[in-house]
Scaffold this motif. Structure first.
Motif, PDB file in Angstrom:
ATOM      1  N   TYR A  97       0.926  -1.225   0.047  1.00  0.00           N
ATOM      2  CA  TYR A  97       0.009   0.115   0.071  1.00  0.00           C
ATOM      3  C   TYR A  97       0.851   1.356   0.038  1.00  0.00           C
ATOM      4  N   GLY A  98       0.762   1.802  -1.137  1.00  0.00           N
ATOM      5  CA  GLY A  98       1.666   2.946  -1.293  1.00  0.00           C
ATOM      6  C   GLY A  98       0.753   4.211  -0.216  1.00  0.00           C
ATOM      7  N   ASN A  99       1.558   5.243   0.314  1.00  0.00           N
ATOM      8  CA  ASN A  99       1.458   6.070   1.063  1.00  0.00           C
ATOM      9  C   ASN A  99       0.802   5.386   2.479  1.00  0.00           C
ATOM     10  N   ARG A 100       0.042   6.139   3.188  1.00  0.00           N
ATOM     11  CA  ARG A 100      -0.074   5.894   4.826  1.00  0.00           C
ATOM     12  C   ARG A 100      -1.498   5.101   5.076  1.00  0.00           C
ATOM     13  N   ILE A 101      -1.356   4.188   5.983  1.00  0.00           N
ATOM     14  CA  ILE A 101      -2.364   3.319   6.580  1.00  0.00           C
ATOM     15  C   ILE A 101      -2.509   3.795   7.993  1.00  0.00           C
ATOM     16  N   ALA A 102      -3.550   4.460   8.693  1.00  0.00           N
ATOM     17  CA  ALA A 102      -3.552   4.841   9.943  1.00  0.00           C
ATOM     18  C   ALA A 102      -3.370   3.895  10.888  1.00  0.00           C
ATOM     19  N   LYS A 103      -2.261   4.109  11.749  1.00  0.00           N
ATOM     20  CA  LYS A 103      -1.780   3.244  12.994  1.00  0.00           C
ATOM     21  C   LYS A 103      -1.426   1.634  12.696  1.00  0.00           C
ATOM     22  N   GLY A 104      -1.359   1.553  11.249  1.00  0.00           N
ATOM     23  CA  GLY A 104      -0.956   0.330  10.994  1.00  0.00           C
ATOM     24  C   GLY A 104      -2.117  -0.776  10.841  1.00  0.00           C
ATOM     25  N   LYS A 105      -3.346  -0.315  11.123  1.00  0.00           N
ATOM     26  CA  LYS A 105      -4.143  -1.368  10.990  1.00  0.00           C
ATOM     27  C   LYS A 105      -5.530  -1.051  10.059  1.00  0.00           C
ATOM     28  N   PHE A 106      -5.991  -2.144   9.527  1.00  0.00           N
ATOM     29  CA  PHE A 106      -7.381  -1.878   8.579  1.00  0.00           C
ATOM     30  C   PHE A 106      -7.884  -3.269   8.935  1.00  0.00           C
ATOM     31  N   THR A 107      -9.466  -3.172   8.781  1.00  0.00           N
ATOM     32  CA  THR A 107     -10.270  -4.268   8.719  1.00  0.00           C
ATOM     33  C   THR A 107     -10.928  -4.595   7.379  1.00  0.00           C
ATOM     34  N   LEU A 108     -10.605  -5.969   7.123  1.00  0.00           N
ATOM     35  CA  LEU A 108     -11.351  -6.341   5.851  1.00  0.00           C
ATOM     36  C   LEU A 108     -12.226  -7.570   5.987  1.00  0.00           C
ATOM     37  N   ASP A 109     -13.541  -7.712   5.807  1.00  0.00           N
ATOM     38  CA  ASP A 109     -14.268  -8.573   5.980  1.00  0.00           C
ATOM     39  C   ASP A 109     -14.397  -9.155   7.334  1.00  0.00           C
ATOM     40  N   GLY A 110     -14.439  -8.140   8.167  1.00  0.00           N
ATOM     41  CA  GLY A 110     -14.605  -8.555   9.505  1.00  0.00           C
ATOM     42  C   GLY A 110     -13.501  -8.560  10.449  1.00  0.00           C
ATOM     43  N   LYS A 111     -12.427  -8.772   9.676  1.00  0.00           N
ATOM     44  CA  LYS A 111     -10.947  -9.199  10.041  1.00  0.00           C
ATOM     45  C   LYS A 111     -10.045  -8.060  10.099  1.00  0.00           C
ATOM     46  N   GLU A 112      -9.334  -7.910  11.477  1.00  0.00           N
ATOM     47  CA  GLU A 112      -8.384  -6.852  11.410  1.00  0.00           C
ATOM     48  C   GLU A 112      -7.050  -7.234  11.181  1.00  0.00           C
ATOM     49  N   TYR A 113      -6.408  -6.435  10.451  1.00  0.00           N
ATOM     50  CA  TYR A 113      -4.828  -6.957  10.085  1.00  0.00           C
ATOM     51  C   TYR A 113      -4.084  -5.757  10.645  1.00  0.00           C
ATOM     52  N   THR A 114      -2.762  -6.167  11.140  1.00  0.00           N
ATOM     53  CA  THR A 114      -1.853  -5.351  11.607  1.00  0.00           C
ATOM     54  C   THR A 114      -0.579  -5.215  10.902  1.00  0.00           C
ATOM     55  N   LEU A 115      -0.200  -4.011  10.666  1.00  0.00           N
ATOM     56  CA  LEU A 115       0.914  -3.631   9.680  1.00  0.00           C
ATOM     57  C   LEU A 115       2.056  -3.132  10.519  1.00  0.00           C
ATOM     58  N   ALA A 116       3.367  -2.834   9.888  1.00  0.00           N
ATOM     59  CA  ALA A 116       4.368  -2.303  10.580  1.00  0.00           C
ATOM     60  C   ALA A 116       3.785  -0.564  10.662  1.00  0.00           C
ATOM     61  N   THR A 117       4.448  -0.109  11.665  1.00  0.00           N
ATOM     62  CA  THR A 117       4.072   1.354  12.055  1.00  0.00           C
ATOM     63  C   THR A 117       5.319   2.093  11.696  1.00  0.00           C
ATOM     64  N   ASN A 118       6.124   1.884  10.356  1.00  0.00           N
ATOM     65  CA  ASN A 118       7.103   2.390  10.162  1.00  0.00           C
ATOM     66  C   ASN A 118       7.496   3.972  10.040  1.00  0.00           C
ATOM     67  N   ASN A 119       6.319   4.515  10.005  1.00  0.00           N
ATOM     68  CA  ASN A 119       6.418   5.995  10.038  1.00  0.00           C
ATOM     69  C   ASN A 119       5.335   6.406  11.138  1.00  0.00           C
ATOM     70  N   PRO A 120       5.984   6.450  12.414  1.00  0.00           N
ATOM     71  CA  PRO A 120       5.206   6.243  13.722  1.00  0.00           C
ATOM     72  C   PRO A 120       4.211   7.577  13.792  1.00  0.00           C
ATOM     73  N   PRO A 121       3.160   7.257  13.914  1.00  0.00           N
ATOM     74  CA  PRO A 121       2.317   6.251  14.439  1.00  0.00           C
ATOM     75  C   PRO A 121       1.569   5.392  13.341  1.00  0.00           C
ATOM     76  N   ASN A 122       2.077   5.626  12.127  1.00  0.00           N
ATOM     77  CA  ASN A 122       1.459   5.040  10.871  1.00  0.00           C
ATOM     78  C   ASN A 122       2.024   4.065  10.093  1.00  0.00           C
ATOM     79  N   HIS A 123       1.485   3.458   9.176  1.00  0.00           N
ATOM     80  CA  HIS A 123       2.175   2.441   8.176  1.00  0.00           C
ATOM     81  C   HIS A 123       2.294   3.211   6.931  1.00  0.00           C
ATOM     82  N   LEU A 124       3.557   3.066   6.403  1.00  0.00           N
ATOM     83  CA  LEU A 124       4.201   3.923   5.239  1.00  0.00           C
ATOM     84  C   LEU A 124       4.428   3.033   4.118  1.00  0.00           C
TER      85      LEU A 124
END
Length: 370
Positions: A97-124
């Protein structure tokens, strides 16, 4: 909705007499993996160099108004530098995912996924050591098309993303001095995807001290405001009456000081593109940038809904190719994309890719001089 296709977009005309694509060893990564550089040249004498490490757009030697060429792209002479802290995604394909995802988390089809927060506090830009910008892709050249296709299979769970992702990126150099980038990907599980290229340009030549004199037009009436961690708020706001209004041409330096002098302040915004017609089938104009010094012009075309305009606010004087220095605000990026943090913004265009679908994305960097 994510743009899907069952047939390839029409390609720009390629001369059959184009020189053969050259391949050479570039050097080994710190982990011992050999990398390769691919050189494309067209009948006009423009040259482009590509690197399989990060599927990187490494160099572009472009003529100015007098026919003199200069490399307008940032990059390094050593593969280790592309894996160091000095690399701010110079020319890399970024994702998943190019650009940022807030706090390195997203939910898809009811399941939460956790990503690296390499641009604290976000995923980049896809995360850590296995982000797409940091792996070696498989390259395959086509002399007939004057192109190189890079492919990479990202395993299920790599950098926290669901699904085995099979991705490929094709770079084509046309005889009218355009670099066409075509992305394609499939998955075996529902996932999110937003690929883009993070090339840094200075149309006076990479290593020139500033881009503040470059004149920019952005074909966008709206942008996506962000909070103090650069995460989109969910609002789509008008550019009218702001320093982000590039509907008419403005030099980058004209209003950049309005953002203050804090570290990283300046242009780093996603613009919501208008659907302007163009001469290339299926694409619309994202931006035009003109350098009054050299006369070089860059026109960006895409089929994506947004473009990130970034003015090099975090550049720190890195030493790049041929010993040139990349100073603060000496390069700009135009990253065609879906909007930042779309996985957490249901009102934004969808970035969900499901089994049986094919993700596609086309971006054209077209050069000219006047």
């Amino acid at each position: 909705m994510m743009i899907l296709r069952t047939a390839a977009l029409a390609t720009l005309a390629i001369a059959s007499v184009a020189p053969a694509v050259e391949v050479a060893e570039f050097g080994k990564t710190p982990g011992g993996e050999m990398t390769h550089v691919y050189t494309l040249e067209n009948k006009s004498g423009m040259k482009v160099k590509l690197l399989d490490l990060g599927a990187t757009l490494m160099a572009a030697e472009v003529p100015d108004k007098e026919g003199k060429t200069a490399d307008v792209l940032f990059g390094f002479d050593d593969p280790a530098k592309y894996l160091s802290d000095d690399n701010q995604y110079f020319g890399n394909v970024v994702g998943r995912y190019g650009n940022r995802i807030a706090k390195g988390k997203f939910t898809l089809d009811g399941k939460e996924y956790t990503l690296a927060t390499n641009n604290p506090p976000n995923h980049l830009h896809g995360g850590g050591d296995r982000a797409l910008s940091k792996v070696v892709w498989k390259g395959e050249k086509s002399d007939a098309d004057n192109s190189v296709t890079f492919s990479y299979t990202s395993p299920d769970g790599e950098e926290g993303y669901p699904g085995e992702l099979k991705a490929q990126v094709t770079y084509t150099l046309t005889d009218d001095n355009a670099v066409r980038i075509e992305y394609e990907a499939t998955t075996d599980k529902p996932t999110v995807l937003n690929l883009t290229n993070h090339a840094y340009f200075n149309l006076s030549g990479a290593g020139s001290p500033t881009i503040n004199d470059h004149v920019v037009t952005l074909y966008a009436d709206h942008y996506t405001p962000v909070d103090d961690t650069l995460i989109t708020t969910g609002e789509i706001a008008k550019v009218e009456g702001t320093a982000l209004d590039f509907r008419e041409p403005h030099a980058i330096g004209d209003r950049v000081d309005s953002f203050g002098d804090a570290e990283g302040a300046g242009y780093d915004h996603n613009f919501v593109l208008n659907k302007t017609p163009s001469d290339v089938e299926g694409l619309h104009k994202a931006a035009t940038v003109k350098d009054p010094k050299s006369g070089r012009v860059l026109t960006v075309l895409t089929d994506q809904p947004g473009v990130q305009f970034y003015g090099g606010n975090f550049l720190k004087g890195q030493t790049g190719k041929d010993g040139k220095t990349y100073a603060h605000r000496s390069g700009f990026c135009l990253e065609t994309q879906h909007y930042p943090d779309s996985p957490n913004k249901p009102d934004f265009p969808s970035v969900v890719l499901r089994p049986g679908e094919t993700y596609t994305h086309t971006c054209v960097y077209a050069f000219s001089a006047e």
